[in-house]
Motif scaffolding. Structure first.
Motif, mmCIF file in Angstrom:
data_model
loop_
_atom_site.group_PDB
_atom_site.id
_atom_site.type_symbol
_atom_site.label_atom_id
_atom_site.label_comp_id
_atom_site.label_asym_id
_atom_site.label_seq_id
_atom_site.Cartn_x
_atom_site.Cartn_y
_atom_site.Cartn_z
ATOM 1 N N SER A 15 20.277 1.386 50.659
ATOM 2 C CA SER A 15 20.327 0.331 49.951
ATOM 3 C C SER A 15 21.416 0.180 49.433
ATOM 4 C CB SER A 15 19.429 0.686 48.664
ATOM 5 O OG SER A 15 19.469 1.865 47.977
ATOM 6 N N SER A 16 22.624 0.312 49.965
ATOM 7 C CA SER A 16 23.680 -0.313 48.767
ATOM 8 C C SER A 16 24.428 -1.484 50.053
ATOM 9 C CB SER A 16 24.490 0.109 48.748
ATOM 10 O OG SER A 16 25.981 1.355 49.484
ATOM 11 N N VAL A 18 21.459 -2.592 52.222
ATOM 12 C CA VAL A 18 20.813 -4.497 51.648
ATOM 13 C C VAL A 18 21.461 -5.007 50.392
ATOM 14 C CG1 VAL A 18 18.521 -4.532 51.222
ATOM 15 C CG2 VAL A 18 18.834 -3.125 52.069
ATOM 16 N N GLN A 19 21.535 -4.443 49.248
ATOM 17 C CA GLN A 19 22.300 -5.418 48.502
ATOM 18 C C GLN A 19 23.663 -5.946 49.047
ATOM 19 O OE1 GLN A 19 23.097 -2.682 45.258
ATOM 20 N NE2 GLN A 19 20.924 -2.363 44.761
ATOM 21 N N ASP A 20 24.450 -5.394 49.728
ATOM 22 C CA ASP A 20 25.632 -6.342 50.153
ATOM 23 C C ASP A 20 25.413 -8.051 51.299
ATOM 24 O OD1 ASP A 20 27.220 -4.508 48.851
ATOM 25 O OD2 ASP A 20 27.899 -3.752 51.290
ATOM 26 N N GLN A 22 22.118 -8.874 51.390
ATOM 27 C CA GLN A 22 21.850 -9.781 50.240
ATOM 28 C C GLN A 22 22.513 -10.604 49.360
ATOM 29 O OE1 GLN A 22 19.705 -7.474 47.401
ATOM 30 N NE2 GLN A 22 17.453 -7.693 48.500
ATOM 31 N N ALA A 23 24.091 -10.351 49.115
ATOM 32 C CA ALA A 23 24.855 -10.765 48.218
ATOM 33 C C ALA A 23 25.619 -11.610 48.990
ATOM 34 C CB ALA A 23 26.118 -10.561 48.573
ATOM 35 N N LYS A 27 18.760 -13.262 48.068
ATOM 36 C CA LYS A 27 18.160 -12.477 48.136
ATOM 37 C C LYS A 27 16.933 -12.876 48.977
ATOM 38 C CE LYS A 27 17.461 -9.265 44.138
ATOM 39 N NZ LYS A 27 17.445 -8.393 42.892
#
Ligand SMILES: Cc1cc2c(cc1C)N(C[C@H](O)[C@H](O)[C@H](O)COP(=O)(O)OP(=O)(O)OC[C@H]1O[C@@H](n3cnc4c(N)ncnc43)[C@H](O)[C@@H]1O)c1[nH]c(=O)[nH]c(=O)c1N2
Ligand SMILES: CCCCC(=O)C(=O)O
Ligand SMILES: [Mn+2]
Length: 471
Positions: A15-16, A18-20, A22-23, A27
């Motif tokens: 999940s981290s 995926v967040q990277d 998105q950044a 998103k």
């Protein structure tokens, strides 16, 4: 057979991670939804869907570069996605990972009409480009049946019906902007260069043409354009058998007639076209011709070709001179894949794509036809015969394992015959996942080892489209 290969999920897509992502791309440009992953896990081939873990949509080279750097750092497989029209499973995420969809980058960056070239971003398709060029008197002639992205066409070294006259992507790409696995951005011929010829060092441009996403992501292509011919004439004719149609093709080329298109369709394909595209052609092995040039020159060319057709027992020409009729004919040709599938409702395509030196074409076509008849399967044959390249499109139901095996056997033997006759197992669709064993036979162990070394140099962690081209 690769139809049933297993979906592997990359444990590195956390999940981290995926967040990277998105950044980097925003998103709204990231999806882990099942429908989006499924849609990006297959192309138009028979290979079963293998979804990536995550799909990211890039809107700039910078997005592509940063995503590549992130994937490289974490060792996450990165699969470039153009328009998903490939025919060898090139986008299937066989090891999971991140699918990078570059179709949103749709700008036509420049058209230099006087120099006959243009530059396009990764999402520009061939139809989009030709619509844009309409008023310039120029066009881009490479025409796979699908409206593929031009950078995807670079990635598979695509061609189509016009290659006999205008060449393939290899001859029509001048420069590429490529993002490498570690995020570096290069211009294969140097930034801004767009010359017709160059002797400056290694040909990096053509290293990436046909690399099928295994060496880097193509974010920009500088392409050669052609002048729209003063006159265009299309004609069809039919023959008593396959051999006479193919013999005619060889003779037309030996006479040095600068044909724009010579397409062969056997009687099964003609029947499929008649039904699907509402043509009324005689159901027999046929050739579709197109002549491009100045009005006066064309008259002589059509006369010589008509004589050769007659000498080989072919019919009179049926002309398609007006634009609508001509477009209808070539649209039918381009839609033949779907026409062949309609012969067997609910079926999916299993395509083949061999190419041999033109003098060996009659032999490989006739032997393939015999194998199809002996196997008792439906196998429409279509060829860009002017290039020595032809396809059989087998309509198959994937749960019919008996037919699938017969199809696979004929397809494999066809490739072996092509190799035996100094040909290639793929003229234009690429290796993908289905032809990796044939590539070894075609190139040889030493040649393949050099390809592997090149791959390892450019992509040491092996993140770029793993499981394609090589085992
Ligand atoms: C009905 C029909 C008819 C035809 C064809 C398809 C269909 C559906 N084709 C195949 C067509 O040429 C092929 O689909 C395109 O070249 C691939 O372009 P996409 O943008 O769809 O790539 P797609 O998204 O399918 O990807 C194909 C491969 O290229 C890679 N890739 C895509 N974009 C990339 C990028 N920007 N950078 C790096 N790698 C990238 C992918 O990773 C994958 O390995 C064909 N072909 C042909 O040569 N002659 C023909 O006559 C036909 N006819
Ligand atoms: C199986 C589809 C092949 C498409 C193609 O290459 C053609 O129509 O020429
Ligand atoms: Mn083709």
């Amino acid at each position: 057979m690769t139809c049933q290969s297993k979906v592997a999920v990359s444990p590195k897509v956390t999940s981290s991670f995926v967040q990277d992502v998105q950044a980097i791309v925003g998103k709204s440009n990231v999806s882990t939804a099942d429908a989006v992953r499924q849609q990006h896990g297959h192309d138009e081939s028979y290979h079963s869907t293998e979804p990536p873990d995550i799909v990211a949509f890039a809107e700039s080279v910078d997005h592509v570069s940063q995503v590549a750097r992130l994937c490289n750092y974490h060792g996450v497989p990165l699969i470039p996605f153009g328009s998903g029209t490939g025919l060898e499973g090139g986008v299937n995420a066989v090891q999971g990972g991140l699918c990078l969809d570059v179709s949103k980058m749709k700008n036509i960056l420049s058209v230099n009409a006087e120099d006959f070239d243009c530059s396009v971003e990764s999402g520009v398709t061939r139809v989009q480009l030709n619509n844009y060029l309409r008023d310039t008197g120029l066009w881009f002639p490479i025409d796979p049946g699908a409206d593929a992205s031009l950078c995807g066409m670079c990635a598979t070294s695509a061609s189509g019906t016009n290659a006999v006259r205008y060449g393939t992507m290899r001859e029509n790409v001048m420069n590429l902007e490529v993002v490498l696995a570690d995020g570096r951005v290069i211009n294969t011929a140097g930034a801004g260069r767009r010359t017709k010829k160059t002797s400056a060092g290694y040909n990096l441009t053509n290293l990436f043409v046909g690399s099928e996403g295994t060496l880097g992501i193509i974010t920009k292509a500088t392409l050669r354009l052609q002048g729209i011919p003063e006159a265009t004439i299309s004609a069809t004719c039919h023959f008593p058998d396959v051999q006479s149609a193919v013999d005619t093709t060889v003779q037309v080329l030996q006479c040095g007639i600068p044909m724009a298109r010579i397409e062969f369709l056997d009687e099964v394909s003609i029947d499929a076209c008649n039904k699907f595209s509402h043509l009324d052609l005689k159901v027999a092995p046929s050739l579709f011709f197109e002549f491009h040039g100045a009005e006066a020159g064309l008259e002589n060319q059509t006369k010589v070709v008509a004589e050769l057709v007659k000498m080989n027992g072919g019919s009179e020409f049926r002309w398609a001179t007006d634009v609508d009729e001509r477009n209808h004919l070539w649209k039918a040709r381009h839609e033949i894949l779907w026409a062949c599938m309609a012969l067997k409702p609910g079926s999916k395509p299993y395509s083949t794509d061999v190419c041999v030196p033109i003098s060996n074409l009659p032999q490989v076509v006739v032997r393939t036809k015999q194998m199809i008849t002996e196997a008792g399967i439906i196998g429409p044959m279509v060829g860009h015969v002017g290039d020595g390249n032809f396809h059989v499109f087998f309509p198959v139901h994937y749960d019919d394992h008996v037919t699938l095996k017969k199809v696979h056997d004929v397809s494999h033997k066809m490739s072996l015959i092509a190799l035996e006759l100094n040909g290639t197992c793929t003229g234009e669709h690429g290796i993908g996942i289905g032809k990796r064993d044939l590539l070894v036979q075609e190139i040889g162990a030493e040649g393949l080892a050099v390809m592997r070394q090149l791959k390892d140099t450019l992509d040491p962690k092996g993140i770029m489209n793993p499981g394609k081209v090589f085992f």
